[in-house]
Design an enzyme around this catalytic site. Structure first.
Site, PDB file in Angstrom:
ATOM      1  N   LYS A   1     -12.374  -1.567   7.911  1.00 48.80           N
ATOM      2  CA  LYS A   1     -11.710  -2.451   8.870  1.00 48.80           C
ATOM      3  C   LYS A   1     -12.183  -2.078  10.283  1.00 48.80           C
ATOM      4  O   LYS A   1     -12.978  -2.805  10.872  1.00 48.80           O
ATOM      5  CB  LYS A   1     -10.203  -2.358   8.701  1.00 48.80           C
ATOM      6  CG  LYS A   1      -9.786  -2.858   7.289  1.00 48.80           C
ATOM      7  CD  LYS A   1      -8.385  -2.449   6.918  1.00 48.80           C
ATOM      8  CE  LYS A   1      -8.099  -2.387   5.445  1.00 48.80           C
ATOM      9  NZ  LYS A   1      -8.275  -3.596   4.680  1.00 48.80           N
TER      10      LYS A   1
ATOM     11  N   ASP B   1      -1.432   6.864   6.304  1.00 44.04           N
ATOM     12  CA  ASP B   1      -2.462   5.915   5.909  1.00 44.04           C
ATOM     13  C   ASP B   1      -2.698   5.014   7.123  1.00 44.04           C
ATOM     14  O   ASP B   1      -1.848   4.202   7.488  1.00 44.04           O
ATOM     15  CB  ASP B   1      -1.975   5.096   4.705  1.00 44.04           C
ATOM     16  CG  ASP B   1      -2.968   4.006   4.292  1.00 44.04           C
ATOM     17  OD1 ASP B   1      -4.000   3.844   4.962  1.00 44.04           O
ATOM     18  OD2 ASP B   1      -2.682   3.321   3.298  1.00 44.04           O
TER      19      ASP B   1
ATOM     20  N   TRP C   1       0.837  -1.216   0.000  1.00 45.21           N
ATOM     21  CA  TRP C   1       0.000   0.000   0.000  1.00 45.21           C
ATOM     22  C   TRP C   1       0.858   1.246   0.000  1.00 45.21           C
ATOM     23  O   TRP C   1       0.555   2.223  -0.689  1.00 45.21           O
ATOM     24  CB  TRP C   1      -0.976  -0.023   1.170  1.00 45.21           C
ATOM     25  CG  TRP C   1      -1.838  -1.243   1.157  1.00 45.21           C
ATOM     26  CD1 TRP C   1      -1.820  -2.272   2.046  1.00 45.21           C
ATOM     27  CD2 TRP C   1      -2.821  -1.591   0.167  1.00 45.21           C
ATOM     28  NE1 TRP C   1      -2.735  -3.226   1.663  1.00 45.21           N
ATOM     29  CE2 TRP C   1      -3.362  -2.842   0.525  1.00 45.21           C
ATOM     30  CE3 TRP C   1      -3.293  -0.963  -0.982  1.00 45.21           C
ATOM     31  CZ2 TRP C   1      -4.354  -3.476  -0.230  1.00 45.21           C
ATOM     32  CZ3 TRP C   1      -4.274  -1.581  -1.736  1.00 45.21           C
ATOM     33  CH2 TRP C   1      -4.797  -2.822  -1.366  1.00 45.21           C
TER      34      TRP C   1
END
Ligand SMILES: Cc1ncc(COP(=O)(O)O)c(C=O)c1O
Ligand SMILES: Cc1ncc(COP(=O)(O)O)c(C=O)c1O
Ligand SMILES: [Mg+2]
Ligand SMILES: [Mg+2]
Ligand SMILES: [Mg+2]
Ligand SMILES: [Mg+2]
Lengths: 356, 356
Positions: free
Chosen positions: A191, A167, A100
């Site tokens: 999540k 992030d 990511w």
């Protein structure tokens, strides 16, 4: 009962499912489904407002920070962040700690000059780099606080004079920290915060509006701030599930309380991985994620059998990402300690049945 | 029973609410909520596949056209379309038929040279322009097939040698047409297709990949095509409600069948507006939208009383947009004829109680 260790979309509190389902049939006793409910109504504005307020409260944000609920997923933030914060000639420091993070770096190249200040790529991202320097002129330092695929986590947030951007898709609200040291935080909701289809951005409003670039309307954070995340039709139901999940988290005692349980859950599973003769962890011990626990078997040939055994015992979502292999058990906020205890017991049973 | 005439998010079929609510509690008998269900699972891939296939079937798309389910709302398409189709020096022809059309024009200026080939702005967007020329070199002609706020609709799609691009947010799948004449169609789902939080794009793949511009990963349609609308975590639940709604539409007999009912519903309401001494329509008769029926009262002072009367009678969502005033009743696919009959009866009762 199914034990859902999915990496995301992932388990949410049971009461969130119940309240969300009820609202799909009859929202707030209006006789209408929340799916047909207008976003420009007092009732939905109250939901958006409560969701924002709960984020502020749970993160103890100061007045400079704004909370946004946006479309597009965290992947859209990979481009939206540099689009809002970098002119073409500006440098930004990026830490390369996983897939990511690497994607974030790729997008930043379209809007400025990302400089990779550290990387754990040549060790398959199995640790968090500790020693690196951030150029003074870097507009910001970008970190991925938790690396979902590899199961590493920044235990100490770097201290820097640069602006900090993170992030936090896979560990937001899972552990206490001073969220105000970040000028920008983003996270896909799916999540720790709610259902897929909405993305949270927390931004220090003072860092915006400093560029020469013309930013498209939907990409400019300032427009979303001005319109209270209703610049266009928001993902109404996804925002609603966030609000319900945040309410639940507050009832649990907030971030400090959930952190204690998260620590317990992770310790329990890592201890078993270490103790159990069949399993071993894949990342540097000091960088082990409390959210995504990655492990393999000493004998890789047994992995299929263990996966089958776990599946037979109602454990799902523990197959590791293809770039790591083995197993990954995700222990997000809504995962009960009892499910982790159960997973541990299954690992122990399997060990007994399959002595090494 | 509440009669929901909201302009969007708006009414969906009752069975969609029921099936969606059931899936939030227990999806496909998995014991899991669809909200915690991984998107990279066979079950969700089947949903995405069915949703795509139903769109193809209902629109009778040819092999050149791809169907995408994206994040961001139709407003994001205002920028994404020119970003993918225009180089900075390219011209595109835009028709200025309402607030949404004007927003599309604004974004196009960042990526090319939109040329406004016609406008009904100086008559408060109360008609669809008929006579206009499209420059040969325009990369595309952009129309808003239905203007949600003003209640006008392109009854005849312009015939042009240029590529055709359409914002069909508020009338997609409501009437039959040859959808293959369009090189690109986009629509927020939250009117005729499903819940808010997902956007449909239908694109002729042959028009893509012709630019010098570097397109950010999440903005490039080609990436979404390659990944089957799973380039990142899709808005799982929103896609699911689309699939359910499209299934329902197919069961009704598809676009041709729903068009007949939509024609009936609109005729019924417009006839009453014309007949009733208290009300009048706001747009050119030949351009009246079958989706959003806008009307005012001859005596504006009575509008509040009628709105109250309707509200007391369980009719909601008929307040006109602030830029038009008066009333707007949205008659999307899921709105039953019986609710329109009911609205008409309430207008008649009000007339009897309040002779002009
Ligand atoms: C750390 C991290 N960042 C970004 C993403 C991408 O999120 P999305 O799928 O919402 O774009 C993920 C997805 O799992 C992630 O774990
Ligand atoms: C014709 C039209 N285009 C675009 C939009 C904007 O859609 P969204 O809110 O999904 O961005 C709307 C919203 O109602 C619309 O009616
Ligand atoms: Mg990762
Ligand atoms: Mg071990
Ligand atoms: Mg309009
Ligand atoms: Mg009349």
């Amino acid at each position: 009962m199914v034990h859902n260790f999915n990496a995301g979309p992932s388990i949410l509190p049971k009461e969130v499912f119940e309240e969300a389902a009820a609202a799909v049939l009859n929202f707030n006793n209006t006789g209408l489904s929340i799916l047909e409910y207008g976003h420009r109504t007092a009732a939905f504005e109250a939901i958006m407002q409560e969701a924002r307020q709960l984020m502020r409260e749970l993160m103890a944000l100061d007045e400079q920070h704004e909370v946004l609920f946006l479309h597009g997923g965290a992947s859209t933030q990979f481009m939206q962040v540099p689009m809002n914060l970098l002119d073409l000639k500006d440098t930004a420091a990026y830490t390369d700690t996983g897939v990511w993070a690497a994607k974030a770096i790729k997008e930043a190249k379209l809007f400025g000059k990302p400089e990779v200040v550290c990387s754990s790529k040549d060790k398959n991202y199995t640790f968090i780099p500790k020693d690196f320097a951030v150029p003074n002129d870097a507009k910001y330092l970008h970190i991925t606080t938790n690396n979902t695929i590899y199961g590493t986590q920044w235990k100490k947030i770097p201290v820097t004079s640069n602006s900090l951007v993170a992030d936090m898709s896979s560990d937001i609200l899972s552990r206490s920290m001073n969220f105000n040291v970040f000028d920008l935080i983003y996270a896909g909701a799916q999540k720790n915060i709610g259902a897929a289809g909405v993305t949270i951005v927390v931004v220090n409003k003072n860092i915006l509006g400093k560029l020469k670039r013309n930013i498209p309307t939907m990409m400019d954070y300032r427009n979303h701030i001005a319109e209270g995340s209703m610049l266009n039709t928001p993902p109404v139901f996804a925002v609603y599930t966030c609000m319900l999940t945040l309410r639940w988290l507050k009832k649990q005692g907030g971030v400090n309380a959930i952190e204690k349980i998260n620590n317990q859950k992770a310790a329990l599973l890592y201890n078993e991985i270490d103790r159990n003769t069949l399993f071993k962890g894949t990342v540097a011990v000091e960088d082990r994620s409390n959210m995504n626990v990655c492990f393999v078997m000493n004998d890789a040939n047994k992995e299929k059998a263990f996966l089958d055994y776990a599946t037979q015992h109602q454990i799902i979502g523990i197959k590791g990402h293809r770039s790591v292999g083995g197993f990954r058990a995700s222990l997000y906020n809504a995962m009960p300690l009892s499910s982790v205890e159960y997973l541990v017991s299954i690992m122990q049973q399997f060990e007994q049945n399959n002595p090494s």
